[in-house]
Design an enzyme around this catalytic site. Sequence first.
Site, PDB file in Angstrom:
ATOM      1  N   HIS A 215     -11.551  31.196   2.362  1.00 37.65           N
ATOM      2  CA  HIS A 215     -13.012  31.005   2.333  1.00 37.65           C
ATOM      3  C   HIS A 215     -13.385  29.524   2.403  1.00 37.65           C
ATOM      4  O   HIS A 215     -13.830  29.051   3.427  1.00 37.65           O
ATOM      5  CB  HIS A 215     -13.581  31.659   1.077  1.00 37.65           C
ATOM      6  CG  HIS A 215     -15.051  31.476   0.917  1.00 37.65           C
ATOM      7  ND1 HIS A 215     -15.966  32.221   1.610  1.00 37.65           N
ATOM      8  CD2 HIS A 215     -15.775  30.625   0.143  1.00 37.65           C
ATOM      9  CE1 HIS A 215     -17.193  31.840   1.279  1.00 37.65           C
ATOM     10  NE2 HIS A 215     -17.100  30.874   0.385  1.00 37.65           N
ATOM     11  N   GLU A 254     -12.406  36.040  -7.676  1.00 35.02           N
ATOM     12  CA  GLU A 254     -13.300  35.741  -6.546  1.00 35.02           C
ATOM     13  C   GLU A 254     -13.481  34.232  -6.358  1.00 35.02           C
ATOM     14  O   GLU A 254     -14.588  33.701  -6.470  1.00 35.02           O
ATOM     15  CB  GLU A 254     -14.660  36.400  -6.727  1.00 35.02           C
ATOM     16  CG  GLU A 254     -14.639  37.912  -6.749  1.00 35.02           C
ATOM     17  CD  GLU A 254     -16.041  38.488  -6.827  1.00 35.02           C
ATOM     18  OE1 GLU A 254     -16.710  38.519  -5.776  1.00 35.02           O
ATOM     19  OE2 GLU A 254     -16.451  38.873  -7.937  1.00 35.02           O
ATOM     20  N   HIS A 256     -14.276  30.793  -4.762  1.00 33.96           N
ATOM     21  CA  HIS A 256     -15.101  30.341  -3.635  1.00 33.96           C
ATOM     22  C   HIS A 256     -14.992  28.826  -3.499  1.00 33.96           C
ATOM     23  O   HIS A 256     -14.057  28.316  -2.928  1.00 33.96           O
ATOM     24  CB  HIS A 256     -16.550  30.795  -3.815  1.00 33.96           C
ATOM     25  CG  HIS A 256     -16.772  32.233  -3.503  1.00 33.96           C
ATOM     26  ND1 HIS A 256     -16.631  32.750  -2.241  1.00 33.96           N
ATOM     27  CD2 HIS A 256     -17.147  33.272  -4.289  1.00 33.96           C
ATOM     28  CE1 HIS A 256     -16.900  34.049  -2.248  1.00 33.96           C
ATOM     29  NE2 HIS A 256     -17.208  34.388  -3.487  1.00 33.96           N
TER      30      HIS A 256
END
Length: 280
Positions: A215, A254, A256
């Site tokens: 990402h 998660e 990022h």
Amino acid sequence: MSLIREIAGGPYALAAGPDGAMWVTLVHDGAIARVGADGAVDRFPVADGSRPSLISAGPDGALWFTRNGDDRIGRLTTAGELTEFPLSEGSAPFGICAGADGALWFTEMGSGGIGRITVDGETSGWASVGGTPSMITRGPDDAVWFTLNQGNAIGRLHPRDGVTMRELPTRGAGPVGITATHDDAIWFTEILADKLGRIPLDGALQEIDLPGKPHAVVADPSGGVWVSLWGADRLARVSADGDIETFDLPPGSEPHGLAFGPDGGLWVALESGFVLRMPD
């Protein structure tokens, strides 16, 4: 030194501020958090539904961020003073970076544009590129480089040269993150293709397999880059030669945004509700 702080609201992106703190967007809560050098956390509400997304330190000593949910650019001083600058409806700004010209440059995912805002708040639409422009960075050539998430390309914009595009060799790659490194190269992630790309300013585009839904990507001051593997709950360090080392994070993290702090440490925004400083 390692540090972890629980911060509800969906930590998404980070930037080092001139005050020695890390500043974090909270995409779900519509707020900005400050993590001080001592680990203390302060919150600054923005607006419900504003979805603060990417953030950058500006040349004026303030933090600038995109409000993807309500079509605005935000400015927050280190003293907590908030200003907002409206954009056209449906523009959905996302990426933002400080440019070589002393202004901030940003992407508009909704309208497919690249915009510019001065530190005095004067906005201008510089180019319409389409393709859902995502993240943006200042390149070593003083142009701004950006990913076209649905256009399957990397774009370059310089006021002198205009816009040029580099189509990616892998179809449907979904490029997102982008950064510049000290060896005069642009690195970017391909989240849908599980690849990491590199464009030397004087060479051909290269791709490296990197499973885990890469990402965000940030340049390592010592060489190479760090990448958040959102789909695998890992971080990866990739050397300039392409050697890969991975680091596990807790399940469901998660990961990022990535940024290096004033102390030289790597910080990670975990959308699950934490901000982590990696051990030295």
